[in-house]
Enzyme design. Structure first.
Site, PDB file in Angstrom:
ATOM      1  N   LYS A 108       0.845  -1.200   0.000  1.00 54.08           N
ATOM      2  CA  LYS A 108       0.000   0.000   0.000  1.00 54.08           C
ATOM      3  C   LYS A 108       0.880   1.250   0.000  1.00 54.08           C
ATOM      4  CE  LYS A 108      -4.208  -1.731   0.225  1.00 54.08           C
ATOM      5  NZ  LYS A 108      -5.291  -1.432  -0.703  1.00 54.08           N
ATOM      6  N   LYS A 217     -13.082  -8.236  -7.798  1.00 50.97           N
ATOM      7  CA  LYS A 217     -13.479  -8.746  -6.491  1.00 50.97           C
ATOM      8  C   LYS A 217     -14.886  -9.317  -6.624  1.00 50.97           C
ATOM      9  CE  LYS A 217     -10.548  -5.377  -4.421  1.00 50.97           C
ATOM     10  NZ  LYS A 217      -9.930  -4.922  -3.215  1.00 50.97           N
TER      11      LYS A 217
HETATM   12  O1  LIG Z   1      -5.098  -7.137  -3.101  1.00 54.15           O
HETATM   13  C1  LIG Z   1      -4.669  -7.474  -1.990  1.00 54.15           C
HETATM   14  O2  LIG Z   1      -3.497  -7.842  -1.830  1.00 54.15           O
HETATM   15  C2  LIG Z   1      -5.552  -7.474  -0.782  1.00 54.15           C
HETATM   16  C3  LIG Z   1      -6.870  -6.799  -0.879  1.00 54.15           C
HETATM   17  C4  LIG Z   1      -6.846  -5.310  -0.790  1.00 54.15           C
HETATM   18  O3  LIG Z   1      -5.809  -4.698  -0.937  1.00 54.15           O
HETATM   19  C5  LIG Z   1      -8.084  -4.601  -0.474  1.00 54.15           C
HETATM   20  C6  LIG Z   1      -8.887  -5.092   0.533  1.00 54.15           C
HETATM   21  C7  LIG Z   1     -10.036  -4.447   0.913  1.00 54.15           C
HETATM   22  C8  LIG Z   1     -10.410  -3.296   0.274  1.00 54.15           C
HETATM   23  C9  LIG Z   1      -9.625  -2.775  -0.761  1.00 54.15           C
HETATM   24  C10 LIG Z   1      -8.463  -3.436  -1.148  1.00 54.15           C
HETATM   25  C11 LIG Z   1      -7.714  -2.907  -2.342  1.00 54.15           C
HETATM   26  O4  LIG Z   1      -7.176  -3.653  -3.152  1.00 54.15           O
HETATM   27  O5  LIG Z   1      -7.700  -1.716  -2.565  1.00 54.15           O
HETATM   28 MG   LIG Z   2      -6.751  -2.029  -4.674  1.00 53.80          MG
END
Ligand SMILES: O=C(O)CCC(=O)c1ccccc1C(=O)O
Ligand SMILES: [Mg+2]
Length: 333
Positions: A108, A217
């Site tokens: 992130k 998703k």
């Molecule tokens: O993609 C991953 O590694 C985990 C999932 C993740 O990052 C996520 C989980 C919940 C809400 C948003 C996100 C996202 O990808 O932005």
């Molecule tokens: Mg994402």
């Protein structure tokens, strides 16, 4: 899909509140309503701020899992990435240790209140631990402007990025960023995540040339079958990711990843590792960098252990009924 009657849904519902190990997306307790249906278990856990239109898609996905089941898999294991929240660089080894065997990590970046130097340090730490052969992707959750993204990705590119997920918020911005990166000779691929949430989105992403990869998703798209249609319509390489689900919801993501005709990237489905508790025993956690394909059942003792307080359970039951109303009224597709 036929949606069960409200009474049948309520009778099948169990509401839990599971603590997170690290704050993620501002969430420290993950609440979920689990449905125990004739085909198995489904998870209904739209984030608290989502309105009924969005949330009713999550209900469609939960009903698919619990009353219908999923299409046949074409693979038995799904490779997953480690997910590294916006932690300090010195916390990275502890996070990666929760994802045994994962050779891809998603980091992130662009967290509000942090600086590019924080992102650079975190990504450097991840690259260092994975080695040159590992894959490192970043996820900005739309946190950068086009200019900020181009500058940040030019700097982060020294760590060799697999792709940048949702660097900017808008689809047009993603398109503009791709053009700007090309002009500046910065070779970083762009993935669309938040830009793929509604039925019409993937075609827009494709037609504008806004992304090289799509992140899908199950719950926001309304189920495994709907997500398969979206990927097919889009015609771009797909990565399946979780919505920070318990093992029950994660199994739906694994079912989608297992049914995709092509799967060239590790999926963001290792996130049960970010939860302090879970509803299944064993949990759907990465082992040798992958997850097994199959339905996951909730465990009665764990449902009791993590049962939500009565006021929160009542809130989720009301939400379930509101979303049921949307779905049966023709709801969003
Ligand atoms: O993609 C991953 O590694 C985990 C999932 C993740 O990052 C996520 C989980 C919940 C809400 C948003 C996100 C996202 O990808 O932005
Ligand atoms: Mg994402």
């Amino acid at each position: 899909m036929t949606v069960p009657a409200p009474d049948a849904l309520l009778a099948a519902a169990h509401v839990v509140s599971v603590p997170m190990r690290v704050r993620f997306r501002g969430v420290i307790h993950r609440e979920a309503l689990l449905l125990d249906g004739p085909a198995g278990w489904g998870e209904f856990s739209p984030f608290l701020e989502y309105g009924p239109d969005q949330a009713s898609r999550w209900l469609a996905a939960a009903v698919e899992a619990a009353w219908e089941g999923w299409p046949a898999p074409v693979r038995h294991h799904v490779p997953v990435n480690a997910t590294v929240p916006a932690v300090d660089a010195d916390a990275v080894p502890g996070v990666l240790a929760r994802f045994p065997g994962c050779t891809t990590a998603k980091v992130k970046v662009a967290e509000p209140g942090q600086a590019l130097a924080d992102d650079l340090a975190r990504v450097a730490a991840v690259r260092d631990l994975l080695g040159r052969s590992g894959r490192v992707r970043v996820d900005a959750n739309g946190g950068w402007s086009v200019e900020q993204a181009a500058d940040a990705l030019a700097a982060l590119a020294v760590h060799d990025l697999e792709y940048a997920e949702q660097p900017c918020a808008g689809v047009e911005e993603l398109r503009d960023l791709r053009l700007l990166l090309a002009r500046r000779g910065v070779e970083v691929l762009v993935a669309a995540d938040e830009s793929i949430r509604k039925a019409e989105d993937p075609l827009r992403v494709r037609d504008l040339g806004a992304a090289d990869v799509v992140v899908v998703k199950v719950a926001p798209l309304g189920g495994v079958r709907r997500a398969l249609e979206v990927v097919d319509a889009c015609g771009l390489p797909a990565v399946v990711s979780s919505a920070l689900d318990t093992s029950v919801g994660t199994a739906a993501g694994v079912a989608l990843a297992a049914a995709l005709p092509a799967l060239d990237h590790a999926c963001g489905l290792g996130t049960v590792a970010l939860l302090e508790g879970d509803v299944a025993d064993p949990s759907l956690l990465p082992n040798e960098g992958a997850l097994p394909v199959g339905m996951v059942a909730a465990d009665r003792a764990l449902l009791d252990r993590w049962a939500a307080p009565p006021d929160r359970a009542a809130w989720w039951q009301d939400r379930l009924l509101a979303c049921h109303g949307r779905l049966t009224a023709g709801g969003p597709r």
